[in-house]
Enzyme design. Structure first.
Site: not given
Length: 170
Positions: A133-134, A91, A137
């Protein structure tokens, strides 16, 4: 006018809470898409979320010079495959930390593009991994929560040793 976006460390409080929806009425989506895409490329990443660069907006970008640019505004995870794969993941907000993370091999997301049009897209393989993954967030989480505490501590220790060796060599 390009916006100044500064990368936040993974332990920043802003990365621990879900960001607000992007406001198409009061913000220029095209300008923001260009700013965050340029920042992702400047940082050398394949994905970047708005909250990683200090913007409280549910937006992330993904892609590289070989795969077309995607900027997802107000993304929602629609579905994901039962089939999973474990791969090394990092990251931008956690330089030097690499973790083996298990994720679905496919996912579908609904999002708005920079023109405000709704898009439904399926991502496969590495791009499913980047999108998920994003998306973490977008829900106030990150990849470190997807591994055991032991594995995380070991990765942090390894990153500290690497940074210490790098610093002493300068």
């Amino acid at each position: 006018m390009s916006e100044d976006l500064n990368l936040l460390p993974l332990n920043h409080p802003m990365l621990k809470v879900p960001p607000n929806e992007f406001d198409f009425e009061n913000e220029d989506a095209h300008e923001f898409a260009e700013s965050i895409w340029n920042k992702q490329n400047d940082l050398g990443g394949v994905g970047l979320s708005a909250n990683q660069v200090g913007r409280n907006a549910k937006v992330f970008t993904m892609g590289n010079s070989h795969v077309s640019k995607r900027v997802l505004f107000n993304p929602e995870l629609v579905s994901y495959s039962e089939e999973q794969e474990t791969m090394m993941e990092g990251c931008l907000s956690a330089p030097g930390i690499q973790l083996m993370v298990t994720r679905p091999t496919k996912c579908s997301m609904s999002y708005k593009n920079e023109s405000g049009e709704i898009v439904l897209e399926e991502f496969n393989g590495m791009w499913a991994r980047v999108a998920l993954h994003e998306y973490d967030h977008m829900i106030g989480q990150n990849f470190t929560g997807r591994v055991s505490k032991f594995k995380l501590e070991r990765a942090i220790k390894k990153a500290r040793k690497y940074h210490k060796r790098l610093t002493s060599a300068i």
